[in-house]
Design a protein around this motif. Structure first.
Motif, mmCIF file in Angstrom:
data_model
loop_
_atom_site.group_PDB
_atom_site.id
_atom_site.type_symbol
_atom_site.label_atom_id
_atom_site.label_comp_id
_atom_site.label_asym_id
_atom_site.label_seq_id
_atom_site.Cartn_x
_atom_site.Cartn_y
_atom_site.Cartn_z
ATOM 1 N N ILE A 82 0.571 -1.105 -0.144
ATOM 2 C CA ILE A 82 -0.212 -0.271 0.120
ATOM 3 C C ILE A 82 0.482 0.834 0.196
ATOM 4 O O ILE A 82 0.588 2.279 -0.721
ATOM 5 C CB ILE A 82 -0.863 -0.390 1.125
ATOM 6 N N LEU A 83 1.877 1.337 1.152
ATOM 7 C CA LEU A 83 2.917 2.491 1.531
ATOM 8 C C LEU A 83 3.674 2.657 -0.144
ATOM 9 O O LEU A 83 4.147 3.995 -1.084
ATOM 10 C CB LEU A 83 3.700 2.165 2.458
ATOM 11 N N ILE A 84 4.297 1.568 -0.911
ATOM 12 C CA ILE A 84 5.505 2.353 -1.966
ATOM 13 C C ILE A 84 4.791 1.939 -3.337
ATOM 14 O O ILE A 84 5.423 2.782 -4.366
ATOM 15 C CB ILE A 84 6.390 0.408 -1.740
ATOM 16 N N ARG A 85 3.660 1.769 -3.378
ATOM 17 C CA ARG A 85 3.020 2.259 -4.825
ATOM 18 C C ARG A 85 2.822 3.503 -5.321
ATOM 19 O O ARG A 85 2.588 4.083 -5.999
ATOM 20 C CB ARG A 85 1.342 2.139 -4.281
ATOM 21 N N VAL A 137 8.147 5.210 6.906
ATOM 22 C CA VAL A 137 6.503 5.416 7.264
ATOM 23 C C VAL A 137 5.770 3.926 7.995
ATOM 24 O O VAL A 137 5.377 4.239 8.608
ATOM 25 C CB VAL A 137 5.223 5.684 6.015
ATOM 26 N N SER A 138 6.405 3.076 6.824
ATOM 27 C CA SER A 138 5.516 1.660 7.523
ATOM 28 C C SER A 138 6.379 1.795 8.636
ATOM 29 O O SER A 138 5.584 1.047 9.470
ATOM 30 C CB SER A 138 5.869 0.519 6.336
ATOM 31 N N ILE A 222 -4.972 5.527 5.813
ATOM 32 C CA ILE A 222 -6.363 4.837 7.091
ATOM 33 C C ILE A 222 -6.152 3.340 6.630
ATOM 34 O O ILE A 222 -6.183 2.152 8.128
ATOM 35 C CB ILE A 222 -8.352 5.323 7.037
ATOM 36 N N ARG A 223 -5.386 2.425 5.691
ATOM 37 C CA ARG A 223 -6.014 1.669 5.465
ATOM 38 C C ARG A 223 -4.674 0.815 5.566
ATOM 39 O O ARG A 223 -4.642 -0.034 5.922
ATOM 40 C CB ARG A 223 -6.131 1.707 3.651
ATOM 41 N N ALA A 224 -3.905 1.393 5.531
ATOM 42 C CA ALA A 224 -2.292 0.374 6.067
ATOM 43 C C ALA A 224 -1.872 1.016 7.288
ATOM 44 O O ALA A 224 -1.784 0.009 8.050
ATOM 45 C CB ALA A 224 -1.459 2.472 5.359
ATOM 46 N N LEU A 225 -2.733 1.971 8.178
ATOM 47 C CA LEU A 225 -3.023 1.830 9.625
ATOM 48 C C LEU A 225 -4.013 0.969 10.299
ATOM 49 O O LEU A 225 -3.624 -0.086 10.524
ATOM 50 C CB LEU A 225 -3.549 3.040 10.364
#
Length: 344
Positions: A82-85, A137-138, A222-225
């Motif tokens: 999700i974060l690296i996209r 961030v991750s 929010i999705r990543a969290l």
């Protein structure tokens, strides 16, 4: 124009020596605490080995503990995907490989350097500086989740364990709450992390790595969290299963609070890279569960079992992907040499 490639700055030898001895000193304290606690128990390490040998690995608790391991790391891979996209589109399989490679490298490199290197070097593009930011961030999200659950766990112990309700205990709760609020503040100012806004060169370089944080939408955050929270609950359930596997049975709320505090301690304690975080979880468990009268050999056997299943096993699998990493890194001297060649 600034390069997007990851720069590696050498650490001065004196600083390396200080860091090494500091890690060794803290690690020695942890090991000394474990040894002291074991010395107060009517058992020894032979009992730990006996408990491990007598484990029913065909039972539902042991099978559940093992089967949740790939789920745990799949959730970490999903969060990374999700974060690296924002930097590079990767499949869940590619994200999984990068996560496991980073976990394996974490055995050899200090702190979170190995984890970050494994993920960043797995990228196909040259945008590794931004990949570094996504990795930060991750890790920051997982830290925040551990802090959130750990603060709730500490509040539970303040209210239920008289030995914890001291001035120091209340101050610690205030500090943890302040850290939670500070984390919310960082999320709010993330969009200001742009190199052009900072006149100082060193600050521009820093924000080059962090500017990706300002590109995420609220929905992505929010999705990543949520995935980070689900992963936290997964490895917490694994810890619960490991404790129950060795007959440690406490009320569910006390078990949950104890597990939350152990993971909080593991999260805020620097990694020592002596077989990953081996020792930190054990020392924290001995301290957290001491008021409940749980004997040390059972606790150590449970935490070692969790480490073997949830860390060592994925590390061995991840070694396969370490060999496939793209090790080319654009070092400053290489750029200078290339610039000279172009000028000539």
């Amino acid at each position: 124009m600034q390069s997007n490639d990851l720069q590696i700055d050498s650490i001065p030898p004196p600083a390396k020596k200080i860091l090494f001895w500091l890690k060794l000193a803290v690690l020695s304290v942890i090991l000394a605490y474990i040894t002291y606690t074991l010395g107060q128990q009517p058992a020894n390490w032979n009992r730990v080995w006996q408990h491990f040998q007598q484990t029913n690995w065909a039972g539902s608790l042991a099978l559940g503990l093992v089967l949740l391991t790939p789920v745990n790391w799949a959730l970490e891979a999903l969060k990374w995907k999700i974060l690296i996209r924002r930097v590079e589109a990767v499949s869940l399989t590619e994200a999984y490989q990068g996560v496991l490679a980073g976990l394996s490298l974490g055995f050899a490199l200090p702190a979170q350097v190995g984890d970050t290197a494994g993920r960043v070097l797995s990228l196909r593009s040259g945008r590794r500086a931004e990949g570094l930011g996504a990795s930060l961030v991750s890790g920051g999200m997982q830290f925040y989740v551990a802090l959130l659950f750990g603060t709730a766990a500490w509040l539970h112990q303040l209210l239920t364990v008289p030995a914890r309700d001291t001035t120091a205990g209340r101050l610690l709760f205030g500090l943890l709450t302040s850290m939670l609020l500070a984390g919310l503040g960082l999320v709010q100012v993330r969009r200001r992390l742009q190199p052009a806004d900072n006149p100082r060169p060193w600050l521009r370089q820093l924000t080059t790595y962090l500017q990706v944080a300002g590109q995420y939408t609220s929905a992505e955050f929010i999705r990543a969290l949520l995935v980070a929270s689900l992963r936290y609950l997964t490895f917490s359930l694994q810890f619960y299963m490991a404790l129950r596997l060795y007959g440690i049975a406490l009320p569910v709320d006390d078990m949950a609070a104890g597990i939350g505090l152990v993971f909080l301690a593991k999260t805020i304690t620097p990694a020592f890279n002596l077989l990953s975080d081996l020792g930190v979880r054990e020392a924290a468990s001995l301290w957290v569960f001491a008021p409940y009268g749980v004997v040390a050999p059972l606790l150590l056997t449970a935490t070692l079992t969790l480490w073997l299943v949830n860390v060592l096993l994925p590390v061995l699998v991840g070694l396969v992907w370490v060999w496939r990493l793209r090790w080319s890194v654009d070092l400053p001297f290489r750029r200078s040499r290339a610039a000279g060649a172009e000028a000539s």
